[in-house]
Write a protein that holds these residues in place. Structure first.
Motif, PDB file in Angstrom:
ATOM      1  N   ASP A  10      12.416  -3.053  -6.018  1.00 60.29           N
ATOM      2  CA  ASP A  10      13.474  -2.235  -5.434  1.00 60.29           C
ATOM      3  C   ASP A  10      12.954  -0.865  -4.974  1.00 60.29           C
ATOM      4  N   THR A  11      11.756  -0.883  -4.399  1.00 58.46           N
ATOM      5  CA  THR A  11      11.179   0.330  -3.821  1.00 58.46           C
ATOM      6  C   THR A  11      10.872   0.053  -2.356  1.00 58.46           C
ATOM      7  N   GLU A  12      10.696   1.107  -1.597  1.00 50.93           N
ATOM      8  CA  GLU A  12      10.377   0.971  -0.180  1.00 50.93           C
ATOM      9  C   GLU A  12       9.016   1.572   0.101  1.00 50.93           C
ATOM     10  N   PHE A  13       8.274   0.920   0.984  1.00 51.01           N
ATOM     11  CA  PHE A  13       6.983   1.423   1.432  1.00 51.01           C
ATOM     12  C   PHE A  13       7.146   2.138   2.762  1.00 51.01           C
ATOM     13  N   THR A  14       6.284   3.090   2.986  1.00 52.95           N
ATOM     14  CA  THR A  14       6.163   3.727   4.288  1.00 52.95           C
ATOM     15  C   THR A  14       4.999   3.063   5.001  1.00 52.95           C
ATOM     16  N   LEU A  15       5.211   2.648   6.229  1.00 54.82           N
ATOM     17  CA  LEU A  15       4.138   2.004   6.985  1.00 54.82           C
ATOM     18  C   LEU A  15       3.049   3.020   7.285  1.00 54.82           C
ATOM     19  N   ASP A  16       1.867   2.754   6.767  1.00 55.62           N
ATOM     20  CA  ASP A  16       0.715   3.625   6.932  1.00 55.62           C
ATOM     21  C   ASP A  16      -0.539   2.762   7.095  1.00 55.62           C
ATOM     22  N   PRO A  17      -0.795   2.265   8.303  1.00 53.03           N
ATOM     23  CA  PRO A  17      -1.940   1.374   8.502  1.00 53.03           C
ATOM     24  C   PRO A  17      -3.273   1.978   8.070  1.00 53.03           C
ATOM     25  N   ILE A  18      -3.469   3.255   8.307  1.00 45.39           N
ATOM     26  CA  ILE A  18      -4.735   3.878   7.919  1.00 45.39           C
ATOM     27  C   ILE A  18      -4.849   3.933   6.401  1.00 45.39           C
ATOM     28  N   GLY A  19      -3.754   4.249   5.715  1.00 45.56           N
ATOM     29  CA  GLY A  19      -3.756   4.230   4.258  1.00 45.56           C
ATOM     30  C   GLY A  19      -4.038   2.840   3.717  1.00 45.56           C
ATOM     31  N   ILE A  20      -3.462   1.827   4.342  1.00 45.81           N
ATOM     32  CA  ILE A  20      -3.707   0.442   3.934  1.00 45.81           C
ATOM     33  C   ILE A  20      -5.185   0.109   4.121  1.00 45.81           C
ATOM     34  N   CYS A  21      -5.767   0.557   5.231  1.00 48.22           N
ATOM     35  CA  CYS A  21      -7.188   0.310   5.487  1.00 48.22           C
ATOM     36  C   CYS A  21      -8.070   0.972   4.425  1.00 48.22           C
ATOM     37  N   CYS A  22      -7.625   2.095   3.883  1.00 48.73           N
ATOM     38  CA  CYS A  22      -8.394   2.788   2.847  1.00 48.73           C
ATOM     39  C   CYS A  22      -8.241   2.130   1.484  1.00 48.73           C
ATOM     40  N   GLU A  23      -7.103   1.498   1.237  1.00 49.25           N
ATOM     41  CA  GLU A  23      -6.808   0.941  -0.081  1.00 49.25           C
ATOM     42  C   GLU A  23      -7.103  -0.546  -0.220  1.00 49.25           C
ATOM     43  N   TRP A  24      -7.161  -1.268   0.860  1.00 49.48           N
ATOM     44  CA  TRP A  24      -7.293  -2.720   0.822  1.00 49.48           C
ATOM     45  C   TRP A  24      -8.517  -3.162   1.616  1.00 49.48           C
ATOM     46  N   ALA A  25      -9.088  -4.307   1.227  1.00 48.43           N
ATOM     47  CA  ALA A  25     -10.249  -4.862   1.928  1.00 48.43           C
ATOM     48  C   ALA A  25     -10.102  -6.378   2.032  1.00 48.43           C
ATOM     49  N   GLU A  26     -10.511  -6.911   3.154  1.00 49.05           N
ATOM     50  CA  GLU A  26     -10.458  -8.359   3.393  1.00 49.05           C
ATOM     51  C   GLU A  26     -11.812  -8.983   3.082  1.00 49.05           C
ATOM     52  N   TYR A  27     -11.766 -10.147   2.460  1.00 49.40           N
ATOM     53  CA  TYR A  27     -12.975 -10.900   2.136  1.00 49.40           C
ATOM     54  C   TYR A  27     -12.787 -12.357   2.522  1.00 49.40           C
ATOM     55  N   PRO A  28     -13.873 -13.030   2.885  1.00 49.15           N
ATOM     56  CA  PRO A  28     -13.779 -14.448   3.225  1.00 49.15           C
ATOM     57  C   PRO A  28     -13.633 -15.337   1.991  1.00 49.15           C
ATOM     58  N   SER A  29     -14.026 -14.795   0.820  1.00 44.23           N
ATOM     59  CA  SER A  29     -13.942 -15.584  -0.410  1.00 44.23           C
ATOM     60  C   SER A  29     -13.866 -14.664  -1.619  1.00 44.23           C
ATOM     61  N   ALA A  30     -13.376 -15.224  -2.712  1.00 44.64           N
ATOM     62  CA  ALA A  30     -13.324 -14.472  -3.973  1.00 44.64           C
ATOM     63  C   ALA A  30     -14.741 -14.214  -4.485  1.00 44.64           C
ATOM     64  N   LEU A  31     -15.645 -15.159  -4.263  1.00 47.36           N
ATOM     65  CA  LEU A  31     -17.033 -14.965  -4.701  1.00 47.36           C
ATOM     66  C   LEU A  31     -17.659 -13.739  -4.042  1.00 47.36           C
ATOM     67  N   LYS A  32     -17.436 -13.589  -2.745  1.00 46.83           N
ATOM     68  CA  LYS A  32     -17.991 -12.433  -2.018  1.00 46.83           C
ATOM     69  C   LYS A  32     -17.385 -11.133  -2.534  1.00 46.83           C
ATOM     70  N   ALA A  33     -16.067 -11.118  -2.732  1.00 48.78           N
ATOM     71  CA  ALA A  33     -15.409  -9.913  -3.232  1.00 48.78           C
ATOM     72  C   ALA A  33     -15.889  -9.567  -4.633  1.00 48.78           C
ATOM     73  N   ALA A  34     -15.940 -10.552  -5.518  1.00 50.18           N
ATOM     74  CA  ALA A  34     -16.389 -10.306  -6.892  1.00 50.18           C
ATOM     75  C   ALA A  34     -17.827  -9.817  -6.911  1.00 50.18           C
ATOM     76  N   ASN A  35     -18.671 -10.397  -6.077  1.00 48.40           N
ATOM     77  CA  ASN A  35     -20.062  -9.971  -5.996  1.00 48.40           C
ATOM     78  C   ASN A  35     -20.158  -8.526  -5.522  1.00 48.40           C
ATOM     79  N   ASP A  36     -19.364  -8.160  -4.512  1.00 47.89           N
ATOM     80  CA  ASP A  36     -19.379  -6.790  -3.997  1.00 47.89           C
ATOM     81  C   ASP A  36     -18.915  -5.778  -5.042  1.00 47.89           C
TER      82      ASP A  36
END
Length: 105
Positions: free
Chosen positions: A43-69
């Motif tokens: 029951d909370t609202e987010f403010t759309l902040d694409p640059i903030g999302i880019c700073c906080e989140w990262a995309e990976y092709p696999s869990a193995l790659k992310a865990a290794n990083d």
């Protein structure tokens, strides 16, 4: 004053601010669904902040790659499933067809 953002607007907002290469379109759609679910559950609202999302989140092709990083190594995380379990213990994980997005830690 607020504006409700559609999935299309969310996905396009990364292009509009020059961050379209940060996440694939499927990853952006998965993040949109994740944020909508969190809003509904908490029951909370987010403010759309694409640059903030880019700073906080990262995309990976696999869990193995992310865990290794993130320094996970050894036999306990030598499979995709084990690496995914380890990531879930560390941070938020948003899987999608083609990879996953994690909240960076």
């Amino acid at each position: 004053m607020k504006t409700i953002v559609s999935e299309y607007q969310f996905v396009d907002s990364f292009r509009a601010c020059g961050r379209e290469s940060q996440f694939t379109v499927p990853a952006r759609r998965a993040l949109f669904a994740h944020f909508e679910q969190v809003e509904e559950d908490s029951d909370t609202e987010f403010t759309l902040d694409p640059i903030g999302i880019c700073c906080e989140w990262a995309e990976y092709p696999s869990a193995l790659k992310a865990a290794n990083d993130y320094g996970s190594s050894g036999k306990e995380n030598d499979t995709e499933e084990a690496a995914l379990d380890w990531l879930h213990e560390q941070t938020q994980v948003v899987p999608f067809d083609g990879g996953l997005v994690i909240q960076q830690f």
